[in-house]
Motif scaffolding. Structure first.
Motif, mmCIF file in Angstrom:
data_model
loop_
_atom_site.group_PDB
_atom_site.id
_atom_site.type_symbol
_atom_site.label_atom_id
_atom_site.label_comp_id
_atom_site.label_asym_id
_atom_site.label_seq_id
_atom_site.Cartn_x
_atom_site.Cartn_y
_atom_site.Cartn_z
ATOM 1 N N GLU A 229 -18.564 -19.500 -14.012
ATOM 2 C CA GLU A 229 -19.282 -20.505 -14.783
ATOM 3 C C GLU A 229 -18.390 -21.058 -15.904
ATOM 4 O OE1 GLU A 229 -22.967 -19.053 -16.221
ATOM 5 O OE2 GLU A 229 -23.728 -18.464 -14.252
ATOM 6 N N ASP A 230 -18.037 -22.320 -15.780
ATOM 7 C CA ASP A 230 -17.203 -23.019 -16.768
ATOM 8 C C ASP A 230 -15.975 -22.179 -17.133
ATOM 9 O OD1 ASP A 230 -16.269 -24.872 -18.507
ATOM 10 O OD2 ASP A 230 -17.752 -24.516 -20.072
ATOM 11 N N PRO A 231 -15.078 -21.868 -16.154
ATOM 12 C CA PRO A 231 -13.891 -21.067 -16.454
ATOM 13 C C PRO A 231 -12.955 -21.785 -17.417
ATOM 14 C CG PRO A 231 -13.731 -22.050 -14.281
ATOM 15 C CD PRO A 231 -15.119 -22.327 -14.767
ATOM 16 N N ARG A 232 -12.349 -20.996 -18.317
ATOM 17 C CA ARG A 232 -11.450 -21.551 -19.320
ATOM 18 C C ARG A 232 -10.193 -20.706 -19.435
ATOM 19 N NH1 ARG A 232 -13.888 -25.335 -22.914
ATOM 20 N NH2 ARG A 232 -15.972 -25.894 -22.190
ATOM 21 N N MET A 233 -9.225 -21.211 -20.226
ATOM 22 C CA MET A 233 -7.912 -20.573 -20.280
ATOM 23 C C MET A 233 -7.326 -20.674 -21.685
ATOM 24 S SD MET A 233 -4.550 -21.852 -18.157
ATOM 25 C CE MET A 233 -2.938 -21.116 -18.352
ATOM 26 N N ASN A 234 -6.720 -19.573 -22.146
ATOM 27 C CA ASN A 234 -5.947 -19.554 -23.385
ATOM 28 C C ASN A 234 -4.517 -19.125 -23.057
ATOM 29 O OD1 ASN A 234 -8.294 -20.135 -24.741
ATOM 30 N ND2 ASN A 234 -8.538 -18.119 -25.653
ATOM 31 N N THR A 235 -3.522 -19.846 -23.563
ATOM 32 C CA THR A 235 -2.135 -19.441 -23.392
ATOM 33 C C THR A 235 -1.261 -20.231 -24.366
ATOM 34 O OG1 THR A 235 -0.296 -19.168 -21.816
ATOM 35 C CG2 THR A 235 -1.644 -21.147 -21.588
ATOM 36 N N GLY A 236 -0.130 -19.651 -24.683
ATOM 37 C CA GLY A 236 0.802 -20.338 -25.559
ATOM 38 C C GLY A 236 1.834 -21.164 -24.811
ATOM 39 N N ARG A 237 1.827 -21.060 -23.463
ATOM 40 C CA ARG A 237 2.839 -21.775 -22.676
ATOM 41 C C ARG A 237 2.192 -22.468 -21.471
ATOM 42 N NH1 ARG A 237 7.886 -17.729 -21.997
ATOM 43 N NH2 ARG A 237 9.031 -19.685 -22.084
ATOM 44 N N PRO A 238 1.304 -23.395 -21.707
ATOM 45 C CA PRO A 238 0.596 -24.047 -20.585
ATOM 46 C C PRO A 238 1.515 -24.886 -19.710
ATOM 47 C CG PRO A 238 0.155 -25.202 -22.645
ATOM 48 C CD PRO A 238 0.906 -23.941 -23.021
ATOM 49 N N LEU A 240 4.156 -24.068 -18.336
ATOM 50 C CA LEU A 240 4.824 -23.270 -17.304
ATOM 51 C C LEU A 240 3.924 -23.015 -16.097
ATOM 52 C CD1 LEU A 240 6.734 -20.610 -19.453
ATOM 53 C CD2 LEU A 240 7.512 -22.843 -18.646
ATOM 54 N N PHE A 241 2.704 -23.559 -16.097
ATOM 55 C CA PHE A 241 1.772 -23.301 -15.001
ATOM 56 C C PHE A 241 1.617 -24.541 -14.118
ATOM 57 C CE2 PHE A 241 0.695 -20.081 -18.053
ATOM 58 C CZ PHE A 241 0.333 -18.985 -17.277
ATOM 59 N N ASP A 242 1.914 -24.367 -12.805
ATOM 60 C CA ASP A 242 1.594 -25.409 -11.826
ATOM 61 C C ASP A 242 0.132 -25.245 -11.432
ATOM 62 O OD1 ASP A 242 4.113 -26.439 -11.864
ATOM 63 O OD2 ASP A 242 4.799 -25.389 -10.066
ATOM 64 N N VAL A 243 -0.579 -26.368 -11.230
ATOM 65 C CA VAL A 243 -2.005 -26.328 -10.921
ATOM 66 C C VAL A 243 -2.241 -27.038 -9.597
ATOM 67 C CG1 VAL A 243 -4.335 -26.833 -11.746
ATOM 68 C CG2 VAL A 243 -2.489 -26.425 -13.392
ATOM 69 N N THR A 244 -3.010 -26.396 -8.691
ATOM 70 C CA THR A 244 -3.391 -27.021 -7.430
ATOM 71 C C THR A 244 -4.894 -26.864 -7.213
ATOM 72 O OG1 THR A 244 -3.012 -24.991 -6.128
ATOM 73 C CG2 THR A 244 -1.148 -26.514 -6.389
ATOM 74 N N ILE A 245 -5.466 -27.814 -6.473
ATOM 75 C CA ILE A 245 -6.867 -27.736 -6.045
ATOM 76 C C ILE A 245 -6.866 -27.849 -4.524
ATOM 77 C CG2 ILE A 245 -9.159 -28.773 -6.148
ATOM 78 C CD1 ILE A 245 -8.466 -29.864 -8.896
ATOM 79 N N GLU A 256 4.519 -29.881 -22.476
ATOM 80 C CA GLU A 256 5.315 -29.243 -23.506
ATOM 81 C C GLU A 256 4.710 -27.892 -23.857
ATOM 82 O OE1 GLU A 256 5.489 -31.883 -26.813
ATOM 83 O OE2 GLU A 256 6.609 -33.435 -25.757
ATOM 84 N N MET A 257 5.510 -27.041 -24.503
ATOM 85 C CA MET A 257 5.059 -25.700 -24.843
ATOM 86 C C MET A 257 4.172 -25.750 -26.089
ATOM 87 S SD MET A 257 7.254 -22.165 -25.014
ATOM 88 C CE MET A 257 8.260 -22.733 -26.395
ATOM 89 N N VAL A 258 2.945 -26.205 -25.899
ATOM 90 C CA VAL A 258 1.962 -26.302 -26.977
ATOM 91 C C VAL A 258 0.788 -25.393 -26.627
ATOM 92 C CG1 VAL A 258 0.429 -27.820 -28.259
ATOM 93 C CG2 VAL A 258 2.633 -28.676 -27.449
ATOM 94 N N PRO A 259 0.447 -24.425 -27.477
ATOM 95 C CA PRO A 259 -0.644 -23.491 -27.153
ATOM 96 C C PRO A 259 -1.951 -24.241 -26.883
ATOM 97 C CG PRO A 259 0.589 -22.720 -29.065
ATOM 98 C CD PRO A 259 1.081 -24.097 -28.779
ATOM 99 N N VAL A 260 -2.704 -23.741 -25.892
ATOM 100 C CA VAL A 260 -4.016 -24.303 -25.594
ATOM 101 C C VAL A 260 -5.065 -23.209 -25.722
ATOM 102 C CG1 VAL A 260 -3.111 -26.068 -24.056
ATOM 103 C CG2 VAL A 260 -3.768 -23.859 -23.124
#
Length: 280
Positions: A229-238, A240-245, A256-260
């Motif tokens: 249910e409404d998955p979310r993510m915290n990281t300091g290096r977003p 560096l992650f490839d995203v696929t659907i 850029e290396m901006v924390p999310v």
């Protein structure tokens, strides 16, 4: 002199016993040698104390999945100065002997385990590419070879020929538009793949249960549970992650290396974000 020899013999005996012990015993011995409490390990690794206790006891069936058992054990080993690969191999051996329920992250991601490579995402991508290739071959064959079955009339009106070509083009465009939403559906399987050295990350449901928290290394993947249910993510290096659907790449969370923090990672949210960026 005798007391010194006895002390040396006892030390060597402890080392031999530790080397032959299970992964949980080795981790507990290393922790006690460093005079560290489980609460200290939990604070450093962000792993719940109950999971650390299960690892020390070798009760891997009480953990969410096989991948969590190996990933948590690696993080634990790092905190107490043991060899991560040796501990991970030991846990795999114990799991192979005792068995365990399948991982919820089918596809091979073991949190913190660089020995595993992504597979399901590539399989989705390969299947989708093969489908597009098959459609293209069929369309080409029907257009090229079908034209020779019956010779067109020499008196055929050129406008009718142009109209037929237009209808065929519109049909192919309509097929492409229909196929695209199926590949990038709002309820599709989201997979995030780590492409850098390592990064700490936390996946969780908004206001709900934590899905995974730990260090991911190059090649590690995380599949967002379809029922989350409404998955979310915290990281300091977003970045560096490839995203696929469903195996199809979508824009990354950041370039850029901006924390999310509280970044939505559901298929619906990712597709909406991509649409907003395109509109801007």
């Amino acid at each position: 002199m005798d007391s010194e020899n006895n002390s040396i013999d006892e030390t060597e005996g402890d080392l031999m016993e530790t080397a032959s012990a299970g992964a949980g015993d080795r981790l507990r011995t290393a922790r006690e040698t460093r005079r560290m409490e489980l609460s200290h390990i939990a604070a450093e690794t962000r792993i719940p104390v109950r999971h650390l206790e299960a690892i020390e006891a070798g009760s891997y069936d009480t953990l969410p999945s096989r991948t969590y058992a190996i990933g948590f054990a690696r993080s634990y080993a790092r905190s107490v100065g043991l060899d991560e690969k040796s501990i991970a191999d030991a846990v795999r051996g114990e799991l192979a002997e005792g068995g365990m329920h399948p991982s919820v992250m089918a596809g091979g991601m073991e949190p913190g385990d660089a020995d595993k490579l992504p597979s399901r995402g590539l399989a989705w991508f390969g299947a989708f590419a093969a489908l597009l290739l098959a459609i293209g071959v069929i369309a080409f064959a029907s257009t090229y070879f079908g034209a020779g079955v019956e010779l067109p009339s020499l008196m055929a009106d050129s406008e009718e020929a142009d109209g037929a070509g237009t209808d065929q083009t519109e049909a192919l465009a309509s097929a492409d538009e229909t196929a695209a939403p199926n590949a990038l559906s709002a309820d599709g399987q989201v997979v995030l793949t780590m492409t850098g050295d390592e990064a700490w990350v936390r996946f969780y449901e908004d206001g709900g249960e934590r899905l995974f928290e730990g260090v991911m290394q190059d090649g590690d993947t995380f599949e967002v549970p379809l029922g989350a249910e409404d998955p979310r993510m915290n990281t300091g290096r977003p970045n560096l992650f490839d995203v696929t659907i469903n195996g199809q790449a979508v824009p990354p969370l950041a370039t850029e290396m901006v924390p999310v923090s509280d970044a939505p990672v559901s298929a619906l949210a990712l597709l909406a974000r991509g649409s907003e960026e395109t509109a801007n």
